[in-house]
Design a protein around this motif. Structure first.
Motif, PDB file in Angstrom:
ATOM      1  N   ILE A  71       3.103   5.722   0.924  1.00 45.66           N
ATOM      2  CA  ILE A  71       1.765   5.838   0.338  1.00 45.66           C
ATOM      3  C   ILE A  71       1.616   4.873  -0.834  1.00 45.66           C
ATOM      4  O   ILE A  71       0.593   4.186  -0.974  1.00 45.66           O
ATOM      5  N   ASP A  72       2.628   4.832  -1.687  1.00 45.99           N
ATOM      6  CA  ASP A  72       2.600   3.913  -2.834  1.00 45.99           C
ATOM      7  C   ASP A  72       2.366   2.475  -2.384  1.00 45.99           C
ATOM      8  O   ASP A  72       1.549   1.751  -2.961  1.00 45.99           O
ATOM      9  N   ALA A  73       3.100   2.060  -1.353  1.00 48.81           N
ATOM     10  CA  ALA A  73       2.988   0.674  -0.880  1.00 48.81           C
ATOM     11  C   ALA A  73       1.627   0.414  -0.243  1.00 48.81           C
ATOM     12  O   ALA A  73       1.004  -0.635  -0.472  1.00 48.81           O
ATOM     13  N   ILE A  74       1.143   1.376   0.546  1.00 45.72           N
ATOM     14  CA  ILE A  74      -0.150   1.204   1.219  1.00 45.72           C
ATOM     15  C   ILE A  74      -1.299   1.162   0.215  1.00 45.72           C
ATOM     16  O   ILE A  74      -2.303   0.461   0.420  1.00 45.72           O
ATOM     17  N   SER A  75      -1.168   1.893  -0.882  1.00 47.48           N
ATOM     18  CA  SER A  75      -2.261   1.983  -1.856  1.00 47.48           C
ATOM     19  C   SER A  75      -2.580   0.653  -2.524  1.00 47.48           C
ATOM     20  O   SER A  75      -3.671   0.487  -3.090  1.00 47.48           O
ATOM     21  N   THR A  76      -1.659  -0.295  -2.442  1.00 46.14           N
ATOM     22  CA  THR A  76      -1.867  -1.588  -3.121  1.00 46.14           C
ATOM     23  C   THR A  76      -2.386  -2.665  -2.175  1.00 46.14           C
ATOM     24  O   THR A  76      -2.455  -3.826  -2.571  1.00 46.14           O
ATOM     25  N   ARG A  77      -2.772  -2.298  -0.955  1.00 48.34           N
ATOM     26  CA  ARG A  77      -3.258  -3.310  -0.009  1.00 48.34           C
ATOM     27  C   ARG A  77      -4.491  -4.005  -0.564  1.00 48.34           C
ATOM     28  O   ARG A  77      -5.370  -3.368  -1.162  1.00 48.34           O
ATOM     29  N   VAL A  78      -4.560  -5.305  -0.351  1.00 47.93           N
ATOM     30  CA  VAL A  78      -5.668  -6.114  -0.870  1.00 47.93           C
ATOM     31  C   VAL A  78      -7.007  -5.631  -0.312  1.00 47.93           C
ATOM     32  O   VAL A  78      -8.006  -5.551  -1.039  1.00 47.93           O
ATOM     33  N   GLU A  79      -7.018  -5.297   0.975  1.00 48.88           N
ATOM     34  CA  GLU A  79      -8.267  -4.878   1.612  1.00 48.88           C
ATOM     35  C   GLU A  79      -8.607  -3.424   1.335  1.00 48.88           C
ATOM     36  O   GLU A  79      -9.609  -2.895   1.856  1.00 48.88           O
TER      37      GLU A  79
END
Length: 439
Positions: free
Chosen positions: A182-190
């Motif tokens: 979740i942490d990694a996905i939350s920083t997606r540019v889009e």
């Protein structure tokens, strides 16, 4: 642990003078000159009775004696093992003590050596973790973190660009992998996607065990995702490994939960859970495990990640299983000495979970024997037979794994085996990680 000093057979009187006195300082040279032990058809001495190879041989002889109902010989060996393998000894002694417990339980189940087992409880209670305790427990070694890190890297690459990600999680560790994802996905540019998390809620009591329900766990995960500005839907499907998690696939179909036509990415995450699926046949295409993988293939997933321990506990022969388990499970006992002090609660919990595994492999048979690890090579062949091809891991993902290993003891390492990753301890394979896409 109770000492086997009552009704000691007269044949072991030569050992009693060496080993009955707990305050003696008997050294290895004295033991090496002891006369040959009755019951072994050899003229050679036992040699250094405290070394690992000798302990393994004693365990093998004991297993054979128990299964052949030779109570006298089994009693002799159990007594010797009890004296040379204290539960608070070095890593090899504690490992051997775990197998001693398992053999005593097996003897009790099949009626061998009732004198030794009637008033003896050798089982270790497994701890029920709070969510905080379990998170800390998982972080102690790379045993689980390796798979989390490798899998998350592969998942993030596979779902790039999707606005909805459906994760079907078959995991032994109660979703401990998900917060990092979740942490990694939350920083997606889009911007973050909607995450649908479907958990296969195992009905068996498998360590590590959690002290809260799946519903409570789900609420915590949804709140955590919200704190990262990620929308999450959580559902649990009660399921059992004994039927290949068939209820999960049935509910996914009945409730129409898989919707690839909506542009959803479907992730099947398998973390150290699939080896609990029964495996009683050597025909790879005709088994519960083959049917499980076929059911996954029929879902047409975006990616399947399979992480498990790299060992073989599937033999129907007790001695083969014992040797395989002994030569694999020394690793967690060896590693624990590098990061947990003797007497610590976490060490007790850690080793109780290992003892549970040993007892299941050695003392149980039939449907009660749940621990049926298969090596990576076998799972690779299974995945290929199910019409998957390996997608491998990117250099960026490998770097993340290496960085994670740098946080742990120097004995941990990483090797690449074709397109797969293998965690090692002092050069020995421990856990493998593989990533797959449909053909």
């Amino acid at each position: 642990m109770m000492q086997f000093t009552e009704s000691l057979p007269p044949q072991v009187s030569s050992f009693s003078s060496l080993m009955m006195n707990k305050n003696s300082n008997t050294n290895n040279n004295q033991i090496q000159h002891a006369r040959p032990w009755p019951g072994f058809h050899t003229s050679k001495n036992l040699g250094n009775i405290g070394d690992t190879n000798c302990m393994e041989q004693l365990l093998v002889h004991c297993a054979n004696a128990i299964d052949s109902n030779d109570a006298t010989l089994a009693q002799q060996i159990l007594w010797v093992l009890n004296n040379i393998a204290p539960p608070d000894g070095d890593s090899n002694q504690r490992l051997t003590c775990g197998f001693l417990r398992a053999l005593i339980l097996r003897a009790a189940k099949i009626g061998t050596c009732k004198l030794l087992t009637s008033n003896l409880n050798h089982s270790m209670e497994t701890h029920k973790f709070s969510i905080i305790e379990l998170a800390s427990f998982v972080d102690l070694t790379p045993w689980h973190r390796f798979g989390f890190t490798a899998a998350n890297g592969a998942i993030l690459e596979a779902v790039e660009g999707y606005s909805i990600i459906h994760i079907v999680d078959f995991s032994l560790t109660h979703c401990m992998q998900i917060p990092t994802l979740i942490d990694a996905i939350s920083t997606r540019v889009e911007g973050p996607p909607l995450i649908k998390l479907t958990v296969a809620g195992a009905t068996e009591d498998l360590p590590p065990m959690l002290d809260l329900s799946y519903e409570e766990l789900g609420a915590k995960l949804v709140n955590f995702a919200r704190s990262r500005n990620v929308m999450m839907e959580f559902r649990v499907i009660p399921s059992s490994s004994s039927d290949g998690f068939s209820n999960v696939f049935e509910q996914l179909r009945v409730q129409n939960l898989i919707r690839p036509d909506n542009g959803e990415a479907l992730v099947i995450n398998c973390h150290m859970m699939l080896h609990y699926i029964p495996e009683e046949t050597t025909v790879l295409s005709n088994s519960f495990r083959a049917m499980f993988l076929k059911a996954i293939r029929n879902l047409d997933p975006t990616i399947v990640v399979l992480v498990d321990e790299d060992a073989d506990f599937t033999s129907n022969n007790l001695v083969c299983r014992l040797r395989s388990a002994f030569n694999y499970l020394w690793i967690p006992y060896d590693t624990v000495d590098t990061f947990l002090p003797r007497g610590s609660k976490q060490r007790q919990w850690y080793e109780a979970d290992i003892c549970w595994k040993i007892e299941n492999v050695i003392a149980q048979e039939g449907i009660q024997r749940l621990e049926r690890l298969e090596p990576k090579s076998q799972w690779v062949q299974r995945m290929r037979n199910a019409n998957f091809r390996s997608s491998g891991f990117s250099e960026e993902g490998v770097t993340e794994v290496k960085n994670m290993l740098d946080e742990h003891a120097a004995g941990w390492g990483l090797k690449r085996d074709e397109e797969d990753l293998v965690l090692t301890w002092k050069g020995h394979s421990v856990v493998f990680a593989t990533a797959w896409v449909p053909l």
